[in-house]
Enzyme design. Structure first.
Site, PDB file in Angstrom:
ATOM      1  N   LYS A  35       0.816  -1.219   0.000  1.00  0.00           N
ATOM      2  CA  LYS A  35       0.000   0.000   0.000  1.00  0.00           C
ATOM      3  C   LYS A  35       0.847   1.266   0.000  1.00  0.00           C
ATOM      4  O   LYS A  35       0.489   2.250  -0.649  1.00  0.00           O
ATOM      5  CB  LYS A  35      -0.967   0.016   1.179  1.00  0.00           C
ATOM      6  N   THR A  36       1.984   1.251   0.720  1.00  0.00           N
ATOM      7  CA  THR A  36       2.838   2.440   0.746  1.00  0.00           C
ATOM      8  C   THR A  36       3.391   2.715  -0.647  1.00  0.00           C
ATOM      9  O   THR A  36       3.469   3.878  -1.081  1.00  0.00           O
ATOM     10  CB  THR A  36       3.991   2.256   1.751  1.00  0.00           C
ATOM     11  N   GLU A 221      -4.107   4.299   5.947  1.00  0.00           N
ATOM     12  CA  GLU A 221      -4.732   3.641   7.110  1.00  0.00           C
ATOM     13  C   GLU A 221      -6.124   4.220   7.383  1.00  0.00           C
ATOM     14  O   GLU A 221      -6.480   4.556   8.523  1.00  0.00           O
ATOM     15  CB  GLU A 221      -3.844   3.788   8.359  1.00  0.00           C
TER      16      GLU A 221
END
Length: 749
Positions: A35-36, A221
């Site tokens: 995801k990063t 997040e």
């Protein structure tokens, strides 16, 4: 324009998210799915191909470390600075906003930020100014209440009390605290975001400026956002700004501190024309681990849905170990880590995860005994925790009236109206007269150096210590500790904090009783009151009924207390490795989120412990517990061990827990049941099919036996072999006892 360098390292789903047109996006990023990388490459894509100015991009993370990493990776990918981009946590971005618009936010230009400790002290001062009893209205509880209301976006005047006296008093404290902060120009962490949100509500021209500036908002997040954070993003986005939300509803585990899983679940309804992309390819874990995680989390309802997979092999089966008790569990874990290291692995490649902080005590003892380096990640070792040090300080003062460090720690803990000024008078008197603080306390009362109110408070404390000492002189060590914890009101003091952290402190205090009980048994053995072997003529007197601890041999409880305090000091002072040392990592499951290790041990996976008993009793909490288990499982890269115990002494009491439902939700074909031969047998406590152990007798684990004095009981554990065998029997009336088989005269029921 060549943008292949932005896309080359991405898989199809990642590329779909990165290259999507400018619109509202929900990226459901499974554990270990990159995801990063998607966030970094999305920002690079917007700048390079969509010609969005870095000045028009706002990226929100949940930690400063993540924000710094994101900025560095963007600049490395683009080979250019992106200084105009706002990248930071919710709190840091809100702080930046308030510094720029301090007048509009009704703040002094030099406003100061209160950290958690400063806020606690301020709340405490407010409670004193209101002349409230701190024992009845603990500052910690009030602090938790205030922050909770701010996270919900509620000022005191917006909260209904419905005539509830508790709510009325809390609102009074909240109101007085706000007034004090406003006068002093102080802003706590919760206030930063709340005040920034109110700035936009009350100053539409400021909001309009930032809505026109930020055309792309990216939030990491997203499943962890609370009410005020979600409202902050929605207001800033308005109708024209696109929101790129990245998160995983299956990893929403912070409901106890205000995170709302509904925010990510309702995103597509709240933001029009939303496109959803699922990142399901995992780059961390083996196929078997992912299959287990998928099966586990599929039992939750109302999921947004995704299925993790990997291009790698299935790898090893999940290893399931059913321990006899918590000590057997700890020994097993340490032995498996030692095997890992012997086969070429490193200590820091292994992590031990547990649901409750209190579980770490037994594991720490096993690690210390083995000489294995370890660190408690993001927390303190058991005997270093504040509530444990508070309880031990009472015991230290009982054992030694001249222990000034212990006196200073507990003289006003829990709060009893003995302020810093009073303590200062006592310290000055002690220094002048070369006295201990306890001696000086008696002297200042006698010399009338204190006000009537302060004198009465000090008298009450001195009386408490004397009373507790007298009341506990004939008690067993664990009974002494339990009496002190309750009589000192430490238990009530921490129990008033109903947050997850507050209840964790209560569990730690209860676990201190388990530590004392185990120490008593070990201490008695070391003093040879019950022998580990009985081969000599001198040991013959341990026959018949005399194999148990005779009353006249029990020793002075004060001696046991001193020995236990020495043990606690040594356990506290040694064992934990430094930050940079190659060491085993211990942590709660909540602390493990975002981390990964080649080898993971999930311990204590039992009903009532994990899932926690509180979660079973509260609506919606069981699903969060399952998400927490999912997080734990997906921390493992190569090997996953799950352990549970047939008997567990935790929080000061013994239980016979069932294996957790989470274990049953993992397909059995993915699990390998570990059977240990030799000194350990996996017989169910209630089983009639237990295999005999090597005692030269027919006794077996789970066997019901009878003793002439203690009555009927169940064999739980054993040590040694032949005539030297000692067995642990849980008697219905007498509790758990260790007996030497050769002299116990046990009969099978």
């Amino acid at each position: 324009m060549d943008v292949s360098y932005i896309l080359d390292e991405l898989n199809d789903a990642q590329r779909q998210a990165v290259c999507a047109p400018k619109r509202n996006m929900l990226v459901l990023a499974g554990a270990g799915s990159g995801k990063t990388r998607v966030l970094v490459h999305r920002i690079a894509w917007l700048i390079k191909t969509e010609e969005i100015s870095p000045f028009s991009i706002l990226a929100v993370t949940f930690t400063n470390k993540a924000a710094s990493e994101m900025r560095n990776r963007i600049e490395e990918l683009l080979q250019m600075p992106v200084g105009g981009t706002w990248v930071g946590t919710f709190h840091s971005l809100a702080h930046r906003l308030l510094r720029l618009h301090w007048q509009d936010a009704n703040l002094p230009q030099s406003f100061q930020i209160l950290d958690s400790d400063d806020q606690y002290r301020t709340v405490r001062r407010v409670i004193r100014d209101l002349e409230l009893d701190e024992a009845r209205w603990p500052p910690k509880q009030a602090q938790w209440f205030i922050n909770g209301k701010k996270d919900e976006g509620l000022r005191p005047e917006h909260v209904e009390h419905y005539g509830d006296p508790f709510q009325q008093q809390m609102l009074r404290i909240y109101q007085a605290y706000e007034a004090m902060c406003q006068r002093a120009g102080l802003v706590d962490f919760a206030e930063l975001l709340f005040r920034a949100h109110e700035l936009w509500l009350h100053k539409p021209q400021v909001l309009q400026h930032y809505q026109q500036r930020f055309k792309q908002i990216l939030v990491d997040e997203f499943q962890d956002t609370n009410a005020i954070q979600y409202a902050w993003i929605r207001m800033l986005a308005g109708k024209d700004t696109n929101v790129f939300a990245v998160g995983d509803d299956d990893q929403s585990i912070y409901g106890w501190r205000g995170a709302r899983i509904e925010n990510i679940q309702q995103f597509s309804n709240d933001y029009s024309n939303t496109q959803t992309v699922r990142l399901e390819q995992n780059y961390r874990s083996s196929g078997t681990i992912l299959k287990a995680a998928n099966a586990l989390i599929s039992n939750n309802l109302e999921r947004l849905g995704k299925n993790l997979w990997t291009a790698d092999d299935d790898g090893e089966a999940i290893q399931l170990y059913r321990a006899i008790n918590e000590h057997d569990e700890a020994r097993f874990i340490v032995n498996r880590i030692q095997t890992w290291v012997e086969q070429g692995g490193r200590h820091d490649e292994a992590a031990i995860l547990y649901r409750s902080n209190a579980q770490s005590r037994v594991i720490e003892e096993a690690l210390i005994q083995s000489g294995m380096p370890y660190r408690v990640y993001g927390g303190l070792r058991f005997f270093d925790r504040a509530e444990i040090k508070d309880a031990l300080a009472y015991m230290r003062l009982i054992a030694n009236r001249n222990d000034d460090a212990a006196f200073g720690r507990i003289v006003n803990t829990p709060t009893r109206g003995i302020g810093d000024k009073t303590v200062s008078v006592i310290r000055d008197y002690a220094r002048t007269g070369d006295l201990s603080l306890m001696q000086a306390s008696h002297a200042v009362i006698e010399d009338k150096r204190l006000s009537a109110r302060a004198s009465n408070a000090v008298k009450a404390f001195l009386s408490l210590i004397e009373t507790v000492t007298n009341d506990t002189s004939d008690l067993e060590l664990h009974e002494l500790i339990e009496h002190v914890i309750h009589t000192s009101t430490l238990y009530d003091y921490y129990d008033k904090d109903k947050s997850e952290k507050g209840q964790g402190r209560i569990e730690n205090l209860q676990e201190l009783l388990s530590a004392a009980q185990f120490f008593e048994k070990e201490h008695i053995e070391n003093e040879h009151i019950i022998p580990k072997s009985a081969n000599t003529e001198n040991d013959k007197h341990y026959h018949a009924d005399n194999h148990y601890l005779d009353d006249e041999n029990q020793g002075n409880s004060q001696d046991k207390l001193s020995a236990f305090l020495s043990h606690a000091a040594l356990e506290s002072g040694e064992g934990q490795a430094g930050d940079q040392k190659n060491s085993v990592q211990l942590m709660t499951l909540h602390s493990a989120k975002g981390l990964e290790f080649p080898v993971i041990f999930l311990c204590g996976v039992e009903e009532g412990l994990f899932p926690h008993q509180r979660s079973v009793e509260e609506p919606g909490r069981l699903e969060e517990e399952r998400r927490l288990c999912y997080v734990g499982v997906t921390r493992a890269k190569e090997q996953l061990y799950i352990t549970h115990a047939e008997v567990r002494r935790l929080y000061g009491s013994e239980s016979y827990p069932r294996a957790s439902r989470f274990i049953k939700e993992i397909p059995p074909e993915l699990i390998h049941d570990i059977k240990i031969s030799g000194t350990t047998t996996h017989a169910s406590v209630a089983s009639n099919d237990s295999e005999p152990f090597n005692t030269g007798t027919e006794f077996a684990l789970g066997q019901r036996v009878c003793h002439a004095k203690f009555g009927e009981g169940v064999v739980l554990n054993y040590e040694g072999e032949g005539n030297n065998t000692r067995v642990q029997v849980n008697f219905s009336n007498a509790g758990s006892k260790w007996l030497v088989v050769a002299y116990a005269n046990l009969s099978i029921v």
